[in-house]
Design an enzyme around this catalytic site. Structure first.
Site, mmCIF file in Angstrom:
data_model
loop_
_atom_site.group_PDB
_atom_site.id
_atom_site.type_symbol
_atom_site.label_atom_id
_atom_site.label_comp_id
_atom_site.label_asym_id
_atom_site.label_seq_id
_atom_site.Cartn_x
_atom_site.Cartn_y
_atom_site.Cartn_z
ATOM 1 N N GLY A 1 1.421 -0.836 -0.032
ATOM 2 C CA GLY A 1 0.363 -0.077 0.017
ATOM 3 C C GLY A 1 0.975 1.227 0.201
ATOM 4 N N ASP A 2 0.568 2.229 -0.052
ATOM 5 C CA ASP A 2 1.077 3.616 -0.114
ATOM 6 C C ASP A 2 2.486 4.569 -1.537
ATOM 7 O OD1 ASP A 2 -0.352 4.195 2.006
ATOM 8 O OD2 ASP A 2 0.724 3.518 3.423
ATOM 9 N N GLY B 1 1.524 5.374 -4.043
ATOM 10 C CA GLY B 1 1.211 6.514 -4.517
ATOM 11 C C GLY B 1 0.328 6.169 -6.135
ATOM 12 N N LYS B 2 -0.911 5.760 -5.046
ATOM 13 C CA LYS B 2 -1.988 5.057 -6.677
ATOM 14 C C LYS B 2 -2.377 6.101 -7.100
ATOM 15 C CE LYS B 2 -3.525 2.011 -3.658
ATOM 16 N NZ LYS B 2 -1.545 2.083 -2.228
ATOM 17 N N LYS C 1 -1.638 9.609 -6.936
ATOM 18 C CA LYS C 1 -1.230 10.963 -7.397
ATOM 19 C C LYS C 1 -1.322 10.102 -9.448
ATOM 20 C CE LYS C 1 3.260 11.397 -9.319
ATOM 21 N NZ LYS C 1 4.574 12.788 -9.652
ATOM 22 N N GLY D 1 -6.001 6.191 1.546
ATOM 23 C CA GLY D 1 -5.653 7.004 1.781
ATOM 24 C C GLY D 1 -5.122 7.443 0.393
ATOM 25 N N HIS D 2 -5.618 7.772 -0.132
ATOM 26 C CA HIS D 2 -4.890 8.023 -2.001
ATOM 27 C C HIS D 2 -4.890 9.544 -1.858
ATOM 28 C CE1 HIS D 2 -6.127 4.549 -3.771
ATOM 29 N NE2 HIS D 2 -5.622 4.019 -2.729
ATOM 30 N N ARG E 1 -23.507 -13.133 5.098
ATOM 31 C CA ARG E 1 -24.732 -12.511 3.806
ATOM 32 C C ARG E 1 -25.638 -11.673 5.701
ATOM 33 N NH1 ARG E 1 -24.991 -18.794 2.602
ATOM 34 N NH2 ARG E 1 -24.050 -18.718 4.390
ATOM 35 N N THR F 1 -5.226 -7.330 4.466
ATOM 36 C CA THR F 1 -6.444 -6.708 4.522
ATOM 37 C C THR F 1 -7.671 -7.746 4.027
ATOM 38 O OG1 THR F 1 -8.051 -4.293 3.888
ATOM 39 C CG2 THR F 1 -6.755 -5.305 2.950
ATOM 40 N N ALA G 1 -1.032 8.517 5.074
ATOM 41 C CA ALA G 1 -1.449 8.729 4.972
ATOM 42 C C ALA G 1 -2.908 9.085 5.685
ATOM 43 C CB ALA G 1 -1.913 8.780 3.170
ATOM 44 N N ASP H 1 12.772 10.719 -6.466
ATOM 45 C CA ASP H 1 13.375 11.484 -5.523
ATOM 46 C C ASP H 1 14.255 11.132 -3.970
ATOM 47 O OD1 ASP H 1 10.739 11.437 -5.569
ATOM 48 O OD2 ASP H 1 10.912 13.211 -4.114
ATOM 49 N N GLY I 1 8.277 12.913 -7.515
ATOM 50 C CA GLY I 1 7.682 14.413 -6.745
ATOM 51 C C GLY I 1 6.286 13.856 -6.439
HETATM 52 P P1 GDP Z 1 -1.664 5.621 -2.333
HETATM 53 O O1 GDP Z 1 -2.135 4.969 -0.845
HETATM 54 O O2 GDP Z 1 -0.926 4.381 -3.187
HETATM 55 O O3 GDP Z 1 -2.252 6.659 -3.045
HETATM 56 O O4 GDP Z 1 -0.159 6.506 -1.631
HETATM 57 P P2 GDP Z 1 -0.389 7.701 -0.522
HETATM 58 O O5 GDP Z 1 -0.855 8.926 -0.572
HETATM 59 O O6 GDP Z 1 -0.603 6.702 0.739
HETATM 60 O O7 GDP Z 1 1.399 7.675 0.313
HETATM 61 C C1 GDP Z 1 2.629 7.999 -1.078
HETATM 62 C C2 GDP Z 1 2.699 9.562 -0.604
HETATM 63 O O8 GDP Z 1 3.728 9.526 -1.127
HETATM 64 C C3 GDP Z 1 1.843 10.806 -0.511
HETATM 65 O O9 GDP Z 1 2.466 11.695 0.499
HETATM 66 C C4 GDP Z 1 2.197 11.500 -1.918
HETATM 67 O O10 GDP Z 1 2.076 12.620 -1.984
HETATM 68 C C5 GDP Z 1 3.518 10.796 -2.147
HETATM 69 N N1 GDP Z 1 3.823 11.180 -3.200
HETATM 70 C C6 GDP Z 1 3.520 10.190 -4.685
HETATM 71 N N2 GDP Z 1 4.717 10.336 -5.512
HETATM 72 C C7 GDP Z 1 5.323 10.653 -4.566
HETATM 73 C C8 GDP Z 1 7.031 10.922 -5.728
HETATM 74 O O11 GDP Z 1 7.184 10.308 -6.661
HETATM 75 N N3 GDP Z 1 7.738 11.381 -4.903
HETATM 76 C C9 GDP Z 1 7.524 11.884 -3.409
HETATM 77 N N4 GDP Z 1 8.299 12.647 -2.820
HETATM 78 N N5 GDP Z 1 6.149 11.894 -3.279
HETATM 79 C C10 GDP Z 1 5.593 10.975 -3.284
HETATM 80 P P1 IMO Z 2 -3.957 2.676 0.478
HETATM 81 O O1 IMO Z 2 -4.544 2.954 0.155
HETATM 82 C C1 IMO Z 2 -0.755 1.129 3.613
HETATM 83 C C2 IMO Z 2 -3.065 -1.604 5.986
HETATM 84 C C3 IMO Z 2 -2.846 -1.721 7.580
HETATM 85 C C4 IMO Z 2 -3.224 -3.593 8.617
HETATM 86 C C5 IMO Z 2 -3.671 -3.751 7.570
HETATM 87 C C6 IMO Z 2 -5.251 -4.216 7.496
HETATM 88 O O2 IMO Z 2 -3.577 3.968 1.096
HETATM 89 O O3 IMO Z 2 -2.208 1.991 -0.454
HETATM 90 P P2 IMO Z 2 -7.382 -3.126 7.769
HETATM 91 O O4 IMO Z 2 -7.679 -1.736 8.343
HETATM 92 O O5 IMO Z 2 -7.732 -3.246 6.434
HETATM 93 O O6 IMO Z 2 -8.136 -4.360 8.139
HETATM 94 O O7 IMO Z 2 -5.957 -3.568 7.962
HETATM 95 O O8 IMO Z 2 -3.726 -3.311 6.056
HETATM 96 N N1 IMO Z 2 -3.347 -1.514 5.237
HETATM 97 C C7 IMO Z 2 -3.360 -0.234 4.751
HETATM 98 N N2 IMO Z 2 -1.333 0.204 4.541
HETATM 99 N N3 IMO Z 2 -2.365 1.189 2.975
HETATM 100 C C8 IMO Z 2 -3.123 1.273 2.808
HETATM 101 O O9 IMO Z 2 -4.256 1.544 2.327
HETATM 102 C C9 IMO Z 2 -4.060 0.199 3.737
HETATM 103 N N4 IMO Z 2 -4.918 -0.240 3.586
HETATM 104 C C10 IMO Z 2 -5.278 -1.230 5.088
HETATM 105 O O10 IMO Z 2 -1.658 -0.796 8.095
HETATM 106 O O11 IMO Z 2 -1.817 -3.263 8.332
HETATM 107 MG MG MG Z 3 -2.242 5.425 1.000
#
Ligand code: GDP
Ligand code: IMO
Ligand code: MG
Length: 421
Positions: free
Chosen positions: A12-13, A15-16, A18, A40-41, A143, A237, A297, A331, A412
């Site tokens: 997860g996280d 950068g989906k 963006k 959290g995107h 269900r 998850t 996020a 970066d 970035g």
């Molecule tokens: P997601 O859940 O996959 O959408 O990712 P998140 O938003 O949770 O986390 C990605 C974080 O990295 C966020 O704070 C973005 O603003 C940031 N981000 C995305 N792409 C880049 C990148 O290329 N460089 C930097 N420095 N930050 C990035």
């Molecule tokens: P995005 O879409 C990162 C993690 C939680 C925990 C596990 C189970 O922003 O990438 P849950 O609340 O789903 O039962 O938690 O999954 N987790 C994530 N980690 N990014 C996420 O979403 C996540 N959604 C759940 O931290 O380890």
């Molecule tokens: Mg996220």
């Protein structure tokens, strides 16, 4: 016409948000297919940051329809907060958001059950986001769930009470104090607001759109290593985060899928408990966390950090049928003299490039290859062909191990900081 899928290849996280925001103008519809407000995107547009939890990341691009698919679980309170924030920014949410009648609701008591279950697990807790995700999916497969379309029924209140009573009964097994009254009031008020939105049979809407030549981008949440079947179980998850989850979570057939765009960070992070073979629990890990701003996020928790793991990424590429790779946060490594890649694992003295079944029980020693870093700011580069040899060498290594091309390099958080092939 077709569906492309964009999803995370790590934990997860990646950068989906963006990348979906950047790609959205190339599509007619952006559709979320699983997960809920555990996601959290983050989007950074004209210096302003927006974090989306339930609404697809195409909402900031004018004229793009955004669909919350049947596979998503919705907390009405979070959704209404998002709608309010976006509307205040001048975004036409009402005009451009469709919600599947088959998506399930997260009740206030689902959140209590999530918290009670985590508290009872003690040291072996999953590290859930406490958003009620797991109890809601349990009610869906059991269900007992409450779906968006149910709010149109005259007996919605009775349906709600029945599910809540069941939860209160379940909660008796825990020694856990709670009070849902205030949350319940806010929840019901949010339901009233959601009534004013377009609640649809999204499977018909999406398939008709495909028949009419429209292009759809399915937006994943979480990441492949958090998939309920293929992730690092039980530290996962509760939904299928991989590409096949898009077919289930939207009601589109596999034959409609064209590209699968897999996203990975140039390093690796994980938030919550569970196996993380390349984790750097040291000064280097802290350096990545600080430079990368690696704090959740959704929950603000510090993310665990480590080197990129090509064993896990190869597994993710296989499971998803990835056709192109996006590398983000390049970066963050701008000032690194060298960069490490994990290319295999040493498990009980044996080298392997597969994910062990008992990944949560065995000790894994990652085997690394080291390459020189690029030691410069990459944002002035607009063209792949002009990139320094250190970067192309680095990307070439990823392509060689994963067997798919890198199509974008993100340099970035801002929308425009992207090098596209
Ligand atoms: P997601 O859940 O996959 O959408 O990712 P998140 O938003 O949770 O986390 C990605 C974080 O990295 C966020 O704070 C973005 O603003 C940031 N981000 C995305 N792409 C880049 C990148 O290329 N460089 C930097 N420095 N930050 C990035
Ligand atoms: P995005 O879409 C990162 C993690 C939680 C925990 C596990 C189970 O922003 O990438 P849950 O609340 O789903 O039962 O938690 O999954 N987790 C994530 N980690 N990014 C996420 O979403 C996540 N959604 C759940 O931290 O380890
Ligand atoms: Mg996220």
């Amino acid at each position: 016409m077709y569906v492309d899928i964009l999803l995370g290849l790590q934990w997860g996280d990646e950068g989906k948000g963006k990348i979906v925001d950047y790609l959205a103008p190339k599509y007619d519809i952006i559709a979320r297919f699983q997960g809920g407000p555990n996601a959290g995107h983050t989007l950074v547009i004209d210096g302003e940051k927006t974090v989306l939890h339930t609404i697809p990341s195409g909402i900031m691009q004018k004229g793009v329809v955004n669909v919350i698919g049947n596979g998503v679980v919705i907390d009405p309170v979070t959704l209404v907060k998002e709608i309010t924030t976006l509307t205040a920014k001048g975004i036409d949410v009402k005009g451009n958001l469709l919600i599947s009648k088959k998506a399930h609701f997260i009740l206030p008591t689902h959140k209590v059950l999530d918290a009670a279950s985590e508290a009872a697990k003690g040291k072996s807790k999953i590290g859930s986001t406490l958003r009620g995700i797991s109890p809601t999916y349990m009610d869906k497969t059991g269900r007992n769930g409450l779906r968006v379309g149910d709010i149109l029924n005259a007996d919605f209140q009775e349906q709600y009470t029945k599910v809540k009573e069941k939860h209160l009964h379940l909660l008796k097994q825990y020694d856990f104090e709670f009070n849902v009254e205030a949350a319940e009031k806010e929840w019901m008020e949010s339901i009233e607001i959601i009534r004013g939105f377009k609640l649809v049979d999204s499977e018909y809407y999406l398939n008709e759109a495909l028949s009419n030549g429209k292009k759809i981008l399915a937006e994943g949440a979480q990441g492949t290593m958090l998939d309920i079947d293929f992730g690092t179980y039980p530290y996962v998850t509760s939904s299928n985060t991989i590409s096949s989850g898009a077919c289930i979570g939207l009601g589109v057939a596999p034959t409609k899928i064209r590209e699968v765009i897999g996203i990975a960070k140039a390093y690796c992070t994980r938030v919550g408990s569970g196996p993380f073979p390349t984790e750097l629990d040291n000064a280097m890990g802290e350096r990545i966390r600080q430079i990368g701003g690696e704090f959740g996020a959704t929950t603000g928790r510090p993310r665990r950090t480590g080197w990129i793991d090509l064993v896990a990424l190869k597994y993710a590429t296989m499971l998803n049928g990835v056709t192109q790779i996006v590398i983000t946060k390049a970066d963050i490594l701008n000032e690194f003299e060298t960069i490490d890649f994990c290319t295999s694992y040493n498990v009980n003295g044996e080298q392997t490039t597969s994910i062990p079944f008992d990944i949560d029980r065995v000790t894994i020693e990652p085997v690394y290859e080291t390459v020189p870093g690029w030691n410069q700011d990459l944002s002035p580069y607009k063209d792949f062909s002009a990139l320094p040899a250190t970067v192309t060498n680095y990307l070439g290594l990823i392509e060689k191990h994963l067997g798919a091309p890198v199509s974008m390099l993100s340099t970035g958080p801002q929308r425009e900081k992207l090098i596209v092939k």
